[in-house]
Scaffold this active site. Structure first.
Site, PDB file in Angstrom:
ATOM      1  N   ASP A 274       0.816  -0.874   0.052  1.00  0.00           N
ATOM      2  CA  ASP A 274       1.876   0.091   0.321  1.00  0.00           C
ATOM      3  C   ASP A 274       1.746   0.744   1.692  1.00  0.00           C
ATOM      4  O   ASP A 274       0.667   0.803   2.272  1.00  0.00           O
ATOM      5  CB  ASP A 274       1.827   1.225  -0.705  1.00  0.00           C
ATOM      6  N   HIS A 324       9.713   0.409   0.218  1.00  0.00           N
ATOM      7  CA  HIS A 324       8.956   1.612  -0.192  1.00  0.00           C
ATOM      8  C   HIS A 324       9.638   2.859   0.377  1.00  0.00           C
ATOM      9  O   HIS A 324       8.973   3.829   0.714  1.00  0.00           O
ATOM     10  CB  HIS A 324       7.518   1.494   0.282  1.00  0.00           C
ATOM     11  N   HIS A 328       9.221   7.948   2.576  1.00  0.00           N
ATOM     12  CA  HIS A 328       8.195   8.262   1.579  1.00  0.00           C
ATOM     13  C   HIS A 328       8.316   9.657   0.981  1.00  0.00           C
ATOM     14  O   HIS A 328       7.324  10.337   0.742  1.00  0.00           O
ATOM     15  CB  HIS A 328       6.799   8.076   2.183  1.00  0.00           C
ATOM     16  N   HIS A 418      -3.386   0.050  -0.215  1.00  0.00           N
ATOM     17  CA  HIS A 418      -2.593   0.547   0.912  1.00  0.00           C
ATOM     18  C   HIS A 418      -3.099  -0.103   2.184  1.00  0.00           C
ATOM     19  O   HIS A 418      -4.263   0.106   2.545  1.00  0.00           O
ATOM     20  CB  HIS A 418      -2.719   2.067   1.028  1.00  0.00           C
TER      21      HIS A 418
END
Ligand code: NI
Length: 475
Positions: A274, A324, A328, A418
């Protein structure tokens, strides 16, 4: 309107990301640019964002993480858990061979209210100096003159109580940039000069501002008016406008190279990365290639636009690129329109690079409910969370991250990593080696579901899911 520059056109630019909150009480996501060969700019950016982070962390220490409130629409009796959230994203307001302007947008919530401020920092490539916005001005008298000009313009267009209240303070003039005509745009944050919570901006015409500019200011003005730094196309706001009826009707989620592994027979797991691309993404891709493993990358729109070459490499090497969101934010704290903007802006940015719309999205912090799933479904997106969290946030040791991932993995696991965290990149070779020894195959998320496929609007936490919908999780 301020001039914006497509970051993909600036060589030597990458993105740094600071995150926290996938398994904690506070939501933190900070993205800011990093320029090769501009050490003073990088240091100024880092100090600025870590200053905000420290203040936010101190301000929220010891506060309860729950804050019951009616919250945004769509919760229907299910009062959302609102956690303190800090979000920083960025844009380039100028980029030439002489000057770079970085506009940082800082949003913060410690309860129900969201407040946003903007700051623009400048880098003069000729002198190597990094400057606050007032560095665009010749001197203190020039700032005083600008304050007068801005006050008069503002009084003409907005309900300003007293234009004389606009004092020549650097803190008030911390976000200056130019529009493509060369006018200086002065941005004030909500409540700074008006009673409104919204940003207000005034443009001081090019000819009036020119005598007030410093050498850096003159370079910045030239950069904005240079046709070579024309802004990129404006992101289209809805999936339907961007992709036509097909997206609104629900495209099936797809892998970039699906169908090569039958997960009904093989022991499959899906590694997911991510928040990138980040500084370690290139090395991670080398590692995955060396192990012939495929993964799913949930990229943020801002980072994806800055590093298109890495997204193209992901696709070429059989990985899947997914959505994503743009910057965020915790989607469950946003109204429907803002949720759609977050998804469609990222969808647009990624599609522009890889030539096809992603079929999967991962909600930041794993925060999704039926409302988010239904908005995502309307854009042809399935919602993917995770079943294994090896906790790779700094200062995690890569060996411990690898141990946790291996110990917790089982058939059908979706593993959360990540690529912006060095610990995840460092742990990956060990995860691949040890899980492969145990007979696992590494696939993209849709491959876990084989011919059954994934449904737009379905929520998937592991390979066992049939795409449940509507249940809120709180990581
Ligand atoms: Ni994330």
């Amino acid at each position: 309107m301020i001039n914006y520059v497509d970051p993909a056109r600036v060589s030597g630019l990458s993105v740094r990301t600071i995150t926290g909150g996938d398994s904690g009480d506070r939501r933190v996501h900070i993205a800011y640019p990093f320029m090769a060969g501009a050490p003073l700019l990088n240091e100024k950016l880092r100090r600025t964002v870590t200053g905000w982070l420290d203040r936010f962390t101190r301000g929220t220490t010891g506060k309860p993480s729950t804050c019951g409130s009616g919250g945004p629409t769509g919760h229907l009796g299910d009062a959302p858990l609102i956690r303190p959230e800090l979000n920083v994203d960025w844009q380039l307001s100028a980029a030439s061979d002489q000057v770079i302007g970085v506009r940082l947008r800082v949003g913060e919530s410690t309860g129900a209210d969201w407040s946003q401020v903007r700051t623009t920092l400048w880098y003069d490539r000729v002198t190597g100096q990094a400057l606050d916005s007032t560095g665009l001005l010749r001197d203190a008298p020039a700032l005083a003159e600008l304050a007068g000009l801005a006050g008069r313009k503002l009084a003409g267009t907005h309900a300003v109580g007293n234009p004389l209240a606009i004092t020549p303070e650097a803190a008030l003039f911390d976000s200056l940039a130019f529009n493509p005509r060369g006018d200086l745009v002065v941005e004030f944050d909500g409540h700074q000069v008006t009673s409104s919570p919204d940003r207000v901006a005034v443009a001081v015409p090019a000819a009036e501002i020119r005598p007030l500019l410093s050498a850096t200011g003159a370079r910045a003005q030239r950069a904005a008016t240079d046709p070579a730094s024309a802004p990129p196309p404006t992101p289209v706001k809805t999936a339907k406008e961007t992709f036509g009826d097909a997206a609104a009707g629900g495209l099936p989620a797809e892998s970039s190279q699906a169908g090569t592994v039958d997960c009904a027979r093989a022991r499959c797991v899906a590694l997911t990365y991510d928040d990138g691309p980040g500084p370690g993404t290139r090395r991670l891709l080398d590692v995955l290639a060396a192990h012939r493993a495929r993964a799913t990358f949930f990229t943020s729109g801002g980072n994806a636009s800055a590093r298109p070459e890495l997204l193209r490499r992901m696709m070429r090497e059989g990985h899947l690129v997914a959505n994503h969101t743009w910057s965020h934010r915790d989607l469950t704290s946003l109204p429907d329109g803002k949720v759609a903007d977050q998804l469609s802006s990222a969808q647009y940015a990624i599609t522009r690079v890889i030539g096809r719309p992603p079929g999967l999205m991962r909600p930041p912090y794993g925060a999704a409910d039926g409302r988010i799933a239904s908005i995502a479904g309307g854009m042809g997106l399935a919602v993917v969370r995770w079943s294994v969290d090896p906790e790779d946030g700094p200062p995690a040791d890569p060996r411990i991250v690898a141990d946790r991932a291996v110990a917790r993995a089982e058939r059908g696991s979706i593993i959360l990593l990540h690529d912006v965290h060095a610990s995840a990149v460092g742990a990956t070779p060990e995860i691949l080696r040890r899980l492969r020894e145990r007979g696992y195959t590494f696939v993209t998320v849709p491959e876990l579901y084989g011919t059954g496929g994934m449904r737009p609007g379905g929520i998937y936490d592991s390979g066992d899911d049939q795409g449940k919908s509507g249940k809120r999780i709180t990581p």
